[in-house]
Design a protein around this motif. Structure first.
Motif, mmCIF file in Angstrom:
data_model
loop_
_atom_site.group_PDB
_atom_site.id
_atom_site.type_symbol
_atom_site.label_atom_id
_atom_site.label_comp_id
_atom_site.label_asym_id
_atom_site.label_seq_id
_atom_site.Cartn_x
_atom_site.Cartn_y
_atom_site.Cartn_z
ATOM 1 N N ALA A 169 0.843 -1.195 0.000
ATOM 2 C CA ALA A 169 0.000 0.000 0.000
ATOM 3 C C ALA A 169 0.877 1.242 0.000
ATOM 4 N N GLU A 170 0.433 2.259 -0.741
ATOM 5 C CA GLU A 170 1.114 3.548 -0.734
ATOM 6 C C GLU A 170 0.506 4.420 0.360
ATOM 7 N N LEU A 171 1.376 5.134 1.092
ATOM 8 C CA LEU A 171 0.936 6.045 2.138
ATOM 9 C C LEU A 171 1.384 7.459 1.812
ATOM 10 N N SER A 172 0.751 8.414 2.468
ATOM 11 C CA SER A 172 1.286 9.768 2.431
ATOM 12 C C SER A 172 2.596 9.788 3.203
ATOM 13 N N GLU A 173 3.451 10.738 2.877
ATOM 14 C CA GLU A 173 4.760 10.806 3.542
ATOM 15 C C GLU A 173 4.611 10.976 5.045
ATOM 16 N N ALA A 174 3.673 11.802 5.476
ATOM 17 C CA ALA A 174 3.486 12.025 6.913
ATOM 18 C C ALA A 174 2.999 10.760 7.613
ATOM 19 N N ALA A 175 2.163 9.976 6.924
ATOM 20 C CA ALA A 175 1.598 8.779 7.548
ATOM 21 C C ALA A 175 2.632 7.681 7.726
ATOM 22 N N LEU A 176 3.641 7.635 6.856
ATOM 23 C CA LEU A 176 4.616 6.548 6.924
ATOM 24 C C LEU A 176 5.279 6.489 8.296
ATOM 25 N N SER A 177 5.634 7.633 8.846
ATOM 26 C CA SER A 177 6.316 7.652 10.142
ATOM 27 C C SER A 177 5.365 7.397 11.304
ATOM 28 N N ARG A 178 4.049 7.456 11.064
ATOM 29 C CA ARG A 178 3.073 7.271 12.137
ATOM 30 C C ARG A 178 2.563 5.841 12.247
ATOM 31 N N CYS A 179 3.044 4.938 11.410
ATOM 32 C CA CYS A 179 2.565 3.557 11.462
ATOM 33 C C CYS A 179 2.818 2.946 12.831
ATOM 34 N N ASP A 180 1.803 2.292 13.375
ATOM 35 C CA ASP A 180 1.891 1.677 14.702
ATOM 36 C C ASP A 180 1.076 0.394 14.659
ATOM 37 N N PRO A 181 1.703 -0.754 14.419
ATOM 38 C CA PRO A 181 0.946 -1.992 14.193
ATOM 39 C C PRO A 181 0.016 -2.346 15.351
ATOM 40 N N ASP A 182 -1.178 -2.763 14.984
ATOM 41 C CA ASP A 182 -2.187 -3.210 15.936
ATOM 42 C C ASP A 182 -2.339 -4.715 15.761
ATOM 43 N N LEU A 183 -1.832 -5.479 16.721
ATOM 44 C CA LEU A 183 -1.805 -6.937 16.579
ATOM 45 C C LEU A 183 -3.209 -7.512 16.420
ATOM 46 N N ALA A 184 -4.159 -7.001 17.180
ATOM 47 C CA ALA A 184 -5.522 -7.508 17.080
ATOM 48 C C ALA A 184 -6.100 -7.245 15.695
ATOM 49 N N ALA A 185 -5.791 -6.087 15.127
ATOM 50 C CA ALA A 185 -6.292 -5.761 13.789
ATOM 51 C C ALA A 185 -5.648 -6.656 12.733
ATOM 52 N N PHE A 186 -4.373 -6.999 12.917
ATOM 53 C CA PHE A 186 -3.732 -7.946 11.999
ATOM 54 C C PHE A 186 -4.431 -9.299 12.068
ATOM 55 N N ARG A 187 -4.748 -9.740 13.271
ATOM 56 C CA ARG A 187 -5.435 -11.031 13.425
ATOM 57 C C ARG A 187 -6.817 -10.984 12.776
ATOM 58 N N ASP A 188 -7.524 -9.885 12.962
ATOM 59 C CA ASP A 188 -8.853 -9.757 12.361
ATOM 60 C C ASP A 188 -8.757 -9.758 10.835
ATOM 61 N N ALA A 189 -7.745 -9.052 10.320
ATOM 62 C CA ALA A 189 -7.583 -8.986 8.863
ATOM 63 C C ALA A 189 -7.264 -10.358 8.290
ATOM 64 N N LEU A 190 -6.421 -11.122 8.978
ATOM 65 C CA LEU A 190 -6.097 -12.459 8.493
ATOM 66 C C LEU A 190 -7.309 -13.372 8.564
#
Length: 296
Positions: A169-190
């Protein structure tokens, strides 16, 4: 007691303790899959490789790649780093051919004027394969971003692979540094996309012409964030080339690991070929440690 020699190298960097660390274990033909996985978990790096005799004697080696939780079909920095370790042990080695689950990988060794290895260029084992798209809201949720942070003007978030699949996925430049993985959201997505396998790895980037900054997150595989991911940046370069129908070849300078304090540089070239868009990735390495591991 079985003692196997190992080396560690930092890959996609010229600076010690930068880039992506890799452990390379020589031998281990008698180790079970479970033992190899345990060794990889013990090193606790993004990947550990085991160098084994090839099935085809014309090839250099069979290489098995393990992350913290499972074996991988292909990964970029293990190919570069393993080739570098073998080249350091064999001054005459100019090219290597590795057998991996995703296919056969051809690698060219780069050496300095004194003959010492500097790095390697890897040809990804498969052409670009694009899969399903993913809703921007899903990617935003996994990285604690707003849906508007996902840039969809060029392409939606999409599954892409040259041997190992990633949601790109492409992000805005400002958003790239704000990424903060959410483990529960990863599990839900999978859970909502079981066809994506067990890892649900997300590779995000922003770009300025041919210079990219990227981050890769695979917390379900034990890699909260990866400092350099060749097997994700290769399909990224191929994807970007696919969006330029009048261009036959494009070279990208990709920076990763900056937010982790392990800056990495990947040189990736994508080319149109008769069987699809293929990529090569180049990187340099720095040797770090040598030793023996007791495999029991």
């Amino acid at each position: 007691m079985s003692l196997l020699p190992f080396s560690t190298v930092d890959v996609f960097t010229k600076t010690r303790f930068g880039g992506n660390p890799l452990a390379v274990v020589r031998g281990g033909e008698g180790l079970s899959d479970r033992a190899m996985q345990a060794v990889a978990a013990e090193f606790n790096l993004s990947e550990t490789t085991f160098v084994l005799p090839p099935a085809d004697p014309a090839h250099t080696a069979r290489v098995r790649i393990f992350n913290r939780t499972e074996e991988m079909a292909f990964a970029g920095h293990p190919m570069v780093g393993t080739a570098f370790v073998l080249a350091a042990a064999d001054p005459g080695l100019a090219t290597v051919t590795f057998e991996i689950p995703a296919g056969t990988v051809e690698i060219k060794i780069e050496r300095n004027a004194e003959g010492a290895p500097l790095g390697a260029t890897v040809a990804a084992p498969q052409p670009l394969n694009l899969g399903e798209t993913v809703a921007p809201e899903v990617v935003a949720s996994m990285l604690r971003l707003a849906p508007g942070d996902i840039v969809v003007t060029s392409h939606p978030p999409i599954l892409a692979s040259v041997g190992n699949p990633y949601v790109i996925a492409e992000l805005s430049e400002a958003a790239l540094s704000r990424c903060d993985p959410d483990l529960a959201a990863f599990r839900d997505a999978l859970a909502a996309h079981p066809q994506f396998g067990t890892r649900m790895s997300v590779h995000v980037y922003c770009k300025h012409r041919r210079t990219l900054r990227a981050r890769m997150f695979a917390p379900l595989a034990g890699t909260w964030e990866d400092p350099a991911t060749g097997s994700a940046n290769a399909p990224l370069a191929c994807l970007l080339l696919s969006l330029e129908p009048g261009t036959d070849e494009a070279r990208f300078e990709i920076h990763q690991g900056v937010e982790m304090g392990r800056p990495s540089l990947l040189d990736v070239t994508a080319r149109r070929t008769p069987d699809g868009i293929r990529a090569t990735l180049r990187g340099t390495c720095v040797p770090i440690m040598k030793g023996e591991i007791d495999c029991g």
